[in-house]
Design an enzyme around this catalytic site. Sequence first.
Site, PDB file in Angstrom:
ATOM      1  N   GLY A 191     -40.793  -5.361 -84.539  1.00 16.55           N
ATOM      2  CA  GLY A 191     -39.785  -4.949 -85.536  1.00 16.55           C
ATOM      3  C   GLY A 191     -39.602  -5.982 -86.628  1.00 16.55           C
ATOM      4  O   GLY A 191     -38.482  -6.388 -86.923  1.00 16.55           O
TER       5      GLY A 191
ATOM      6  N   SER B 286     -40.271  -5.643 -89.881  1.00 19.30           N
ATOM      7  CA  SER B 286     -40.247  -5.069 -91.235  1.00 19.30           C
ATOM      8  C   SER B 286     -38.988  -5.410 -92.011  1.00 19.30           C
ATOM      9  O   SER B 286     -38.968  -5.332 -93.233  1.00 19.30           O
ATOM     10  CB  SER B 286     -40.402  -3.555 -91.152  1.00 19.30           C
ATOM     11  OG  SER B 286     -39.417  -3.019 -90.293  1.00 19.30           O
ATOM     12  N   ARG B 287     -37.920  -5.750 -91.310  1.00 18.58           N
ATOM     13  CA  ARG B 287     -36.643  -6.044 -91.993  1.00 18.58           C
ATOM     14  C   ARG B 287     -35.718  -6.785 -91.033  1.00 18.58           C
ATOM     15  O   ARG B 287     -36.070  -7.001 -89.876  1.00 18.58           O
ATOM     16  CB  ARG B 287     -35.991  -4.755 -92.521  1.00 18.58           C
ATOM     17  CG  ARG B 287     -35.823  -3.665 -91.501  1.00 18.58           C
ATOM     18  CD  ARG B 287     -35.662  -2.281 -92.138  1.00 18.58           C
ATOM     19  NE  ARG B 287     -35.751  -1.259 -91.103  1.00 18.58           N
ATOM     20  CZ  ARG B 287     -34.704  -0.774 -90.441  1.00 18.58           C
ATOM     21  NH1 ARG B 287     -33.500  -1.182 -90.734  1.00 18.58           N
ATOM     22  NH2 ARG B 287     -34.879   0.134 -89.501  1.00 18.58           N
TER      23      ARG B 287
ATOM     24  N   ASP C 220     -45.088   1.999 -82.192  1.00 22.56           N
ATOM     25  CA  ASP C 220     -43.790   2.325 -81.603  1.00 22.56           C
ATOM     26  C   ASP C 220     -43.683   1.627 -80.240  1.00 22.56           C
ATOM     27  O   ASP C 220     -44.511   1.882 -79.345  1.00 22.56           O
ATOM     28  CB  ASP C 220     -43.710   3.855 -81.450  1.00 22.56           C
ATOM     29  CG  ASP C 220     -42.350   4.329 -80.979  1.00 22.56           C
ATOM     30  OD1 ASP C 220     -41.620   3.534 -80.355  1.00 22.56           O
ATOM     31  OD2 ASP C 220     -42.038   5.509 -81.227  1.00 22.56           O
TER      32      ASP C 220
ATOM     33  N   ASN D 281     -37.873  -8.143 -80.564  1.00 24.12           N
ATOM     34  CA  ASN D 281     -36.750  -7.959 -81.490  1.00 24.12           C
ATOM     35  C   ASN D 281     -36.443  -6.498 -81.806  1.00 24.12           C
ATOM     36  O   ASN D 281     -35.290  -6.160 -82.085  1.00 24.12           O
ATOM     37  CB  ASN D 281     -37.085  -8.728 -82.786  1.00 24.12           C
ATOM     38  CG  ASN D 281     -36.204  -8.327 -83.934  1.00 24.12           C
ATOM     39  OD1 ASN D 281     -35.079  -8.802 -84.079  1.00 24.12           O
ATOM     40  ND2 ASN D 281     -36.696  -7.413 -84.774  1.00 24.12           N
TER      41      ASN D 281
ATOM     42  N   SER E 130     -27.564  -9.277 -77.027  1.00 23.95           N
ATOM     43  CA  SER E 130     -26.424  -9.203 -77.946  1.00 23.95           C
ATOM     44  C   SER E 130     -25.187  -9.663 -77.180  1.00 23.95           C
ATOM     45  O   SER E 130     -25.143  -9.515 -75.944  1.00 23.95           O
ATOM     46  CB  SER E 130     -26.222  -7.743 -78.391  1.00 23.95           C
ATOM     47  OG  SER E 130     -24.944  -7.592 -78.977  1.00 23.95           O
TER      48      SER E 130
ATOM     49  N   TYR F 183     -25.963   0.978 -75.978  1.00 27.12           N
ATOM     50  CA  TYR F 183     -26.506  -0.267 -76.547  1.00 27.12           C
ATOM     51  C   TYR F 183     -26.160  -1.468 -75.645  1.00 27.12           C
ATOM     52  O   TYR F 183     -27.027  -2.299 -75.352  1.00 27.12           O
ATOM     53  CB  TYR F 183     -25.930  -0.440 -77.951  1.00 27.12           C
ATOM     54  CG  TYR F 183     -26.427  -1.635 -78.716  1.00 27.12           C
ATOM     55  CD1 TYR F 183     -27.704  -1.655 -79.287  1.00 27.12           C
ATOM     56  CD2 TYR F 183     -25.614  -2.760 -78.907  1.00 27.12           C
ATOM     57  CE1 TYR F 183     -28.149  -2.750 -80.009  1.00 27.12           C
ATOM     58  CE2 TYR F 183     -26.057  -3.855 -79.634  1.00 27.12           C
ATOM     59  CZ  TYR F 183     -27.318  -3.844 -80.181  1.00 27.12           C
ATOM     60  OH  TYR F 183     -27.753  -4.937 -80.895  1.00 27.12           O
TER      61      TYR F 183
ATOM     62  N   ALA G 156     -25.487  -1.473 -72.474  1.00 28.63           N
ATOM     63  CA  ALA G 156     -26.261  -1.394 -71.224  1.00 28.63           C
ATOM     64  C   ALA G 156     -27.693  -1.887 -71.459  1.00 28.63           C
ATOM     65  O   ALA G 156     -28.252  -2.627 -70.642  1.00 28.63           O
ATOM     66  CB  ALA G 156     -26.271   0.047 -70.703  1.00 28.63           C
TER      67      ALA G 156
ATOM     68  N   LYS H 164     -28.679  -4.029 -73.690  1.00 32.66           N
ATOM     69  CA  LYS H 164     -28.699  -5.473 -73.953  1.00 32.66           C
ATOM     70  C   LYS H 164     -28.343  -6.280 -72.694  1.00 32.66           C
ATOM     71  O   LYS H 164     -28.813  -7.405 -72.529  1.00 32.66           O
ATOM     72  CB  LYS H 164     -27.747  -5.804 -75.115  1.00 32.66           C
ATOM     73  CG  LYS H 164     -28.198  -5.189 -76.446  1.00 32.66           C
ATOM     74  CD  LYS H 164     -29.565  -5.698 -76.869  1.00 32.66           C
ATOM     75  CE  LYS H 164     -30.032  -5.171 -78.190  1.00 32.66           C
ATOM     76  NZ  LYS H 164     -31.349  -5.669 -78.595  1.00 32.66           N
TER      77      LYS H 164
ATOM     78  N   ILE I 211     -24.403  -9.871 -87.202  1.00 32.66           N
ATOM     79  CA  ILE I 211     -25.323 -10.477 -88.166  1.00 32.66           C
ATOM     80  C   ILE I 211     -25.513  -9.495 -89.328  1.00 32.66           C
ATOM     81  O   ILE I 211     -25.652  -8.284 -89.096  1.00 32.66           O
ATOM     82  CB  ILE I 211     -26.696 -10.776 -87.491  1.00 32.66           C
ATOM     83  CG1 ILE I 211     -26.517 -11.571 -86.172  1.00 32.66           C
ATOM     84  CG2 ILE I 211     -27.647 -11.494 -88.451  1.00 32.66           C
ATOM     85  CD1 ILE I 211     -25.869 -12.926 -86.269  1.00 32.66           C
TER      86      ILE I 211
HETATM   87  P1  NAP Z   1     -32.611  -3.651 -88.114  1.00 32.01           P
HETATM   88  O1  NAP Z   1     -32.340  -4.345 -89.397  1.00 32.01           O
HETATM   89  O2  NAP Z   1     -32.089  -2.278 -87.904  1.00 32.01           O
HETATM   90  O3  NAP Z   1     -34.218  -3.660 -87.855  1.00 32.01           O
HETATM   91  C1  NAP Z   1     -34.731  -3.108 -86.687  1.00 32.01           C
HETATM   92  C2  NAP Z   1     -36.215  -3.376 -86.611  1.00 32.01           C
HETATM   93  O4  NAP Z   1     -36.713  -2.780 -85.397  1.00 32.01           O
HETATM   94  C3  NAP Z   1     -36.997  -2.741 -87.747  1.00 32.01           C
HETATM   95  O5  NAP Z   1     -38.087  -3.555 -88.064  1.00 32.01           O
HETATM   96  C4  NAP Z   1     -37.482  -1.434 -87.128  1.00 32.01           C
HETATM   97  O6  NAP Z   1     -38.648  -0.905 -87.731  1.00 32.01           O
HETATM   98  C5  NAP Z   1     -37.786  -1.898 -85.714  1.00 32.01           C
HETATM   99  N1  NAP Z   1     -37.846  -0.815 -84.739  1.00 32.01           N
HETATM  100  C6  NAP Z   1     -36.870   0.052 -84.383  1.00 32.01           C
HETATM  101  N2  NAP Z   1     -37.312   0.914 -83.458  1.00 32.01           N
HETATM  102  C7  NAP Z   1     -38.612   0.601 -83.232  1.00 32.01           C
HETATM  103  C8  NAP Z   1     -39.631   1.128 -82.400  1.00 32.01           C
HETATM  104  N3  NAP Z   1     -39.415   2.177 -81.589  1.00 32.01           N
HETATM  105  N4  NAP Z   1     -40.860   0.554 -82.422  1.00 32.01           N
HETATM  106  C9  NAP Z   1     -41.093  -0.497 -83.243  1.00 32.01           C
HETATM  107  N5  NAP Z   1     -40.184  -1.037 -84.049  1.00 32.01           N
HETATM  108  C10 NAP Z   1     -38.959  -0.504 -84.055  1.00 32.01           C
HETATM  109  O7  NAP Z   1     -32.053  -4.495 -86.876  1.00 32.01           O
HETATM  110  P2  NAP Z   1     -31.526  -6.008 -86.808  1.00 32.01           P
HETATM  111  O8  NAP Z   1     -30.085  -5.993 -87.124  1.00 32.01           O
HETATM  112  O9  NAP Z   1     -32.438  -6.905 -87.539  1.00 32.01           O
HETATM  113  O10 NAP Z   1     -31.638  -6.259 -85.229  1.00 32.01           O
HETATM  114  C11 NAP Z   1     -32.789  -6.847 -84.638  1.00 32.01           C
HETATM  115  C12 NAP Z   1     -32.518  -7.070 -83.161  1.00 32.01           C
HETATM  116  O11 NAP Z   1     -31.367  -7.902 -83.006  1.00 32.01           O
HETATM  117  C13 NAP Z   1     -32.220  -5.781 -82.398  1.00 32.01           C
HETATM  118  O12 NAP Z   1     -32.769  -5.862 -81.105  1.00 32.01           O
HETATM  119  C14 NAP Z   1     -30.709  -5.766 -82.338  1.00 32.01           C
HETATM  120  O13 NAP Z   1     -30.236  -5.021 -81.262  1.00 32.01           O
HETATM  121  C15 NAP Z   1     -30.423  -7.253 -82.186  1.00 32.01           C
HETATM  122  N6  NAP Z   1     -29.063  -7.614 -82.594  1.00 32.01           N
HETATM  123  C16 NAP Z   1     -28.635  -7.408 -83.874  1.00 32.01           C
HETATM  124  C17 NAP Z   1     -27.330  -7.733 -84.223  1.00 32.01           C
HETATM  125  C18 NAP Z   1     -26.785  -7.544 -85.618  1.00 32.01           C
HETATM  126  O14 NAP Z   1     -25.576  -7.749 -85.818  1.00 32.01           O
HETATM  127  N7  NAP Z   1     -27.585  -7.165 -86.605  1.00 32.01           N
HETATM  128  C19 NAP Z   1     -26.466  -8.256 -83.249  1.00 32.01           C
HETATM  129  C20 NAP Z   1     -26.940  -8.445 -81.958  1.00 32.01           C
HETATM  130  C21 NAP Z   1     -28.237  -8.125 -81.637  1.00 32.01           C
HETATM  131  P3  NAP Z   1     -38.569   0.116 -88.994  1.00 32.01           P
HETATM  132  O15 NAP Z   1     -38.203  -0.721 -90.195  1.00 32.01           O
HETATM  133  O16 NAP Z   1     -39.929   0.674 -89.076  1.00 32.01           O
HETATM  134  O17 NAP Z   1     -37.495   1.113 -88.672  1.00 32.01           O
END
Ligand code: NAP
Length: 245
Positions: free
Chosen positions: A10, A12-13, A61, A88, A140, A153, A155, A157, A186
Amino acid sequence: MEEKVVLVTGGSRGIGKEVALKFAKEGYNVVTNYVSDKTDKEKLQKEFEENGVKALVLKADVTKKEDVENLVSKAIAEFGKIDVLVNNAGITRDNLLIRMPEEDFDKVLETNLKGTFLVTKSVTKYMMKKRCGSIINLSSVVGVVGNAGQSNYSASKAGIIGFTKSIAKELASRNIRANAVAPGFIETDMTEVLPEAVKENIHNQIPLKRMGTAKEVAELIYFLGSENSSYITGQVINIDGGMVM
Ligand code: NAP
């Protein structure tokens, strides 16, 4: 010096992209994947390679075993090894339990927890041969303390924490470390969708009075991937501005 390789799912962003960029800046070749058709694969690859490293960016995926095996075997064919794995890729499908469709429970568990299992299983095979590696899984703080509206979510994590500790015990004898990172809130697309009132309420629960940045999380993950953390395994490290103590 031998070139190192990181696989960040993941990338890409959001956090994944910052993590991949941080490793690229530190000289690691980067392998990453994404799932959406919206991703500009060539542009992303260029962004990583601007740091003077090689990058392999694939659509894969994490919930599909064939996609995962293809991703990992292409990474091995290109670079011969994977030194650091960052699980991630993750999603949310928030709802109160009473309104949560079964598909949303399954989809979140499948992506966050089973995806982590599939990628780790596939990569570990190669790490074991090298008797070396570091695995970092994105949990998380809600996996530790729970959150109303996020039973699926949370569960997933919490599951990642149990998974991480178990593999840390299994793989330590092969010199492979495994740790989990538990971010609070974040600033990424995942939290962008929250209503302003909810964000305000969140700030009030955080001693540092702000959300974290993906860059701050990337610094911690880089540390856990590097030799500077060589005696740390099986841990869950919160990065949350003091939200959970
Ligand atoms: P995000 O901006 O929504 O990005 C999610 C990434 O995961 C994207 O690159 C997406 O790809 C990829 N992805 C989703 N489903 C996928 C799949 N089935 N196969 C391959 N790639 C997949 O999320 P984020 O906020 O950066 O979060 C990243 C991680 O940190 C996650 O595990 C999230 O639970 C954890 N986290 C985030 C926060 C927060 O506050 N942001 C807090 C705690 C934990 P596409 O671009 O192609 O959709």
